[in-house]
Design an enzyme around this catalytic site. Structure first.
Site, short mmCIF file in Angstrom:
data_model
loop_
_atom_site.label_atom_id
_atom_site.label_comp_id
_atom_site.label_asym_id
_atom_site.label_seq_id
_atom_site.Cartn_x
_atom_site.Cartn_y
_atom_site.Cartn_z
N THR A 69 41.99 31.42 39.50
CA THR A 69 42.48 30.34 38.63
C THR A 69 42.37 29.01 39.37
OG1 THR A 69 44.03 31.87 37.63
CG2 THR A 69 44.45 29.54 37.26
N VAL A 118 36.65 35.15 35.09
CA VAL A 118 37.31 35.11 33.79
C VAL A 118 38.35 33.98 33.73
CG1 VAL A 118 39.10 36.77 34.49
CG2 VAL A 118 38.41 36.67 32.08
N LYS A 119 38.83 33.56 34.91
CA LYS A 119 39.91 32.58 34.92
C LYS A 119 39.46 31.16 34.59
CE LYS A 119 43.45 33.49 35.30
NZ LYS A 119 44.65 34.21 34.82
N ASP A 120 38.16 30.91 34.56
CA ASP A 120 37.68 29.58 34.14
C ASP A 120 38.18 29.26 32.74
OD1 ASP A 120 36.33 29.53 36.50
OD2 ASP A 120 34.32 29.42 35.64
#
Ligand code: PMP
Length: 335
Positions: free
Chosen positions: A77, A45-47
């Protein structure tokens, strides 16, 4: 014929599937939906946050051509930022605590990031990865500190992309959303957007052991006890990104429940997810029970299990921690 091509890394982030988790939908009588963020190019999700922080820094001039991106991170991240750095011509310096999975550290190095490991110390200690990253960004020439905790571009990524995707994919039919919080970017952006679409959507946090957010939301004070095998989530302060969240309530989940749920999803649904995703899905079951049958609940499948193969999917490691998956059904989840 129109083409369906995504241009480079930038356009490859996001637009992930929203998966109906069939076993849990059947077991709860609700529709349980998981946003498959493990399918992003960097696997998490951190992309989305990494990309938004870099694009905004380019726009404001905080990040200049040939510059260095510096960040303190639990790993994901950093993985996203390292890929964005490669795709857009920057160097990446990643500071992370040495108690994170070896898979994430190895991956960061393979991607070309310069990795600095710190001891896992309290936030008040200047050697904490957050402060170390800030210092490095001041020492290095032409460096940009992404600062995902306080940088609003993080939650903005989820306000602009993750949440509208969920809303559109579910055809506007969502009764509840629940997830855990690390920086607060996902929960801040997603709950702010969904409440604007429909204030009746029930918005909940699920917090791991060792995090202070549950007590903060239920009593107004940060109080944390114990620790957790989950990675990338749980915090003892309110960040600018978390403060954007519009929340109705909070749940808690234990490590034992996390490993039970991870096995449950793997065995019943063929979903191989990380620890925070498993915790989020526990939250979805709790919210389904709270709202009652017939409701639609969305959550985030933050990353995949491959990143934790040596840990939560390794029976020896689990045994050392006193954790063994034993449940047959969903009886491991209390209300
Ligand atoms: N799950 C994992 C595996 C993560 O790495 C992170 C980010 N630290 C999160 C969940 C939490 O996301 P956020 O920072 O948006 O709160």
């Amino acid at each position: 014929m129109t083409s369906d091509i995504r241009i480079g890394f930038t356009e490859s982030v996001g637009n992930t599937p929203l998966i109906k988790i069939e076993s849990l939908s059947e077991a709860t009588g609700c529709t349980i939906l998981g946003k498959a963020e493990f399918l992003n190019p960097g696997g998490s999700v951190k992309d989305r946050a990494a990309l938004y922080m870099v694009l905004e820094a380019e726009r404001t001039g905080a990040l200049k051509a040939g510059g260095t991106i510096v960040e303190g991170t639990a790993g994901n991240t950093g993985i996203g930022l390292s890929l964005v750095a490669n795709a857009r011509g920057y160097r990446a310096v990643i500071v992370m605590p040495n108690n994170q999975s070896q898979e994430k550290i190895d991956l960061l190095r393979a991607l070309g990031a310069e990795v600095e490991l710190t001891n896992p110390v309290p936030f008040s200690n200047p050697e904490h990865f957050y402060h170390t990253a800030q210092r490095r960004s001041q020492e290095l020439a032409n460096a940009f500190w992404a600062n995902q905790f306080e940088n609003i571009s993080n939650s903005e990524a989820h306000y602009q992309t993750t949440a509208p995707e969920i809303w559109r994919q579910a055809g506007g039919e969502i009764d509840g959303v629940v997830m855990s919080s690390g920086t607060g970017g996902t929960i801040g952006g997603v709950t702010a957007y969904l409440k604007e679409q429909n204030p009746k959507i029930a918005t909940y946090l699920i917090d791991p052991t060792g995090s202070g957010l549950y007590s903060y939301l239920t009593t107004g004070e940060f109080k944390a006890e114990g620790s957790s095998i989950t990675e990338g989530i749980g915090i003892n302060r309110a960040t600018a990104n978390f403060n954007r969240a519009k929340l109705d309530g909070a749940f808690r989940g234990t490590d034992q429940q996390v490993i039970e749920m991870a096995q449950y999803l793997l065995k019943h649904d063929g979903l191989f997810v990380g620890s925070s995703a498993a915790l989020n899905v526990i939250g979805a079951v709790k919210l389904a029970r709270k709202l009652g049958k017939g409701h639609t609940i969305a959550t985030i499948l933050c990353d995949g299990g491959g990143r934790y193969q040596s840990r939560m999917y390794n029976p020896e490691w689990l045994a050392e921690k006193g954790l063994t998956p034993v449940a047959k059904g969903l009886e491991f989840i209390d209300d």
